[in-house]
Design a protein around this motif. Structure first.
Motif, PDB file in Angstrom:
ATOM      1  N   CYS A 100       0.848  -1.186   0.000  1.00  0.00           N
ATOM      2  CA  CYS A 100       0.000   0.000   0.000  1.00  0.00           C
ATOM      3  C   CYS A 100       0.888   1.242   0.000  1.00  0.00           C
ATOM      4  O   CYS A 100       1.900   1.305   0.690  1.00  0.00           O
ATOM      5  N   CYS A 137       1.581   2.617   6.125  1.00  0.00           N
ATOM      6  CA  CYS A 137       0.752   1.436   5.884  1.00  0.00           C
ATOM      7  C   CYS A 137       1.567   0.465   5.046  1.00  0.00           C
ATOM      8  O   CYS A 137       1.942   0.785   3.936  1.00  0.00           O
ATOM      9  N   ARG A 191       0.610  -2.794   4.417  1.00  0.00           N
ATOM     10  CA  ARG A 191      -0.168  -3.964   4.022  1.00  0.00           C
ATOM     11  C   ARG A 191      -0.046  -4.207   2.515  1.00  0.00           C
ATOM     12  O   ARG A 191       0.184  -3.275   1.746  1.00  0.00           O
ATOM     13  N   CYS A 243      -4.081  -0.961  -0.182  1.00  0.00           N
ATOM     14  CA  CYS A 243      -4.523  -2.191   0.455  1.00  0.00           C
ATOM     15  C   CYS A 243      -6.045  -2.197   0.514  1.00  0.00           C
ATOM     16  O   CYS A 243      -6.709  -1.218   0.159  1.00  0.00           O
ATOM     17  N   ALA A 244      -6.618  -3.308   0.981  1.00  0.00           N
ATOM     18  CA  ALA A 244      -8.079  -3.438   0.996  1.00  0.00           C
ATOM     19  C   ALA A 244      -8.721  -2.357   1.856  1.00  0.00           C
ATOM     20  O   ALA A 244      -9.734  -1.753   1.475  1.00  0.00           O
ATOM     21  N   GLU A 245      -8.133  -2.119   3.015  1.00  0.00           N
ATOM     22  CA  GLU A 245      -8.742  -1.148   3.915  1.00  0.00           C
ATOM     23  C   GLU A 245      -8.725   0.254   3.322  1.00  0.00           C
ATOM     24  O   GLU A 245      -9.727   0.968   3.328  1.00  0.00           O
ATOM     25  N   HIS A 246      -7.585   0.660   2.802  1.00  0.00           N
ATOM     26  CA  HIS A 246      -7.503   2.005   2.240  1.00  0.00           C
ATOM     27  C   HIS A 246      -8.318   2.125   0.954  1.00  0.00           C
ATOM     28  O   HIS A 246      -8.782   3.218   0.610  1.00  0.00           O
ATOM     29  N   GLU A 274     -11.258   0.705   0.532  1.00  0.00           N
ATOM     30  CA  GLU A 274     -12.638   0.917   0.963  1.00  0.00           C
ATOM     31  C   GLU A 274     -12.839   2.308   1.532  1.00  0.00           C
ATOM     32  O   GLU A 274     -13.909   2.899   1.407  1.00  0.00           O
ATOM     33  N   ARG A 275     -11.824   2.812   2.189  1.00  0.00           N
ATOM     34  CA  ARG A 275     -11.968   4.120   2.837  1.00  0.00           C
ATOM     35  C   ARG A 275     -11.619   5.270   1.917  1.00  0.00           C
ATOM     36  O   ARG A 275     -11.630   6.426   2.330  1.00  0.00           O
TER      37      ARG A 275
END
Ligand SMILES: [Zn+2]
Length: 124
Positions: A7, A12, A14, A46-49, A51-52
């Motif tokens: 990421c 970050c 990830r 990454c997946a979290e960033h 989505e956000r």
């Protein structure tokens, strides 16, 4: 093989699962499958960033990967569209092309998703 992509967000580490491409000409941020290779206008997330992700004020976000749910998009269409968008994200090259040599015909519209248009010169 290439190393694991990370990421690009600060602090970050990830693994990246998606690539964000800024299309400055359209004020559009395109979030799609992880790009094969990095380019100046692309940022791995990454997946979290992913989505956000929020777009800057006045920008639209186009999420290519979410259109078909959790399953990975399998069609070459998405990849082709993402690649076309990345091509369109190079205003400098396009400006250079337009400024030098013979004048070209108006670009064709080759793809559309929402209000996002992908333009390509007829001879490319
Ligand atoms: Zn992240």
């Amino acid at each position: 093989m290439s190393p694991v992509r990370r990421c690009s967000r600060t602090a970050c580490g990830r693994p990246a699962v998606a690539t964000l491409t800024y299309v400055y000409a359209d004020s559009t941020a395109v979030l799609g499958p992880l790009a094969t290779y990095a380019e100046p206008h692309c940022y791995d997330l990454c997946a979290e960033h992913s989505e956000r992700l929020t777009a800057p004020r006045g920008w639209e976000v186009v999420r290519l990967a979410d259109a078909s749910g959790p399953a990975r998009p399998s069609g070459d269409d998405l990849e082709a569209l993402a690649n076309a968008v990345r091509e369109a994200a190079r205003p400098q090259e396009r400006a250079a092309e337009a400024g030098g040599g013979a004048r070209r015909a108006d670009p064709m519209e080759v793809a559309r998703r929402g209000h996002l248009r992908v333009l390509r010169s007829p001879d490319s």
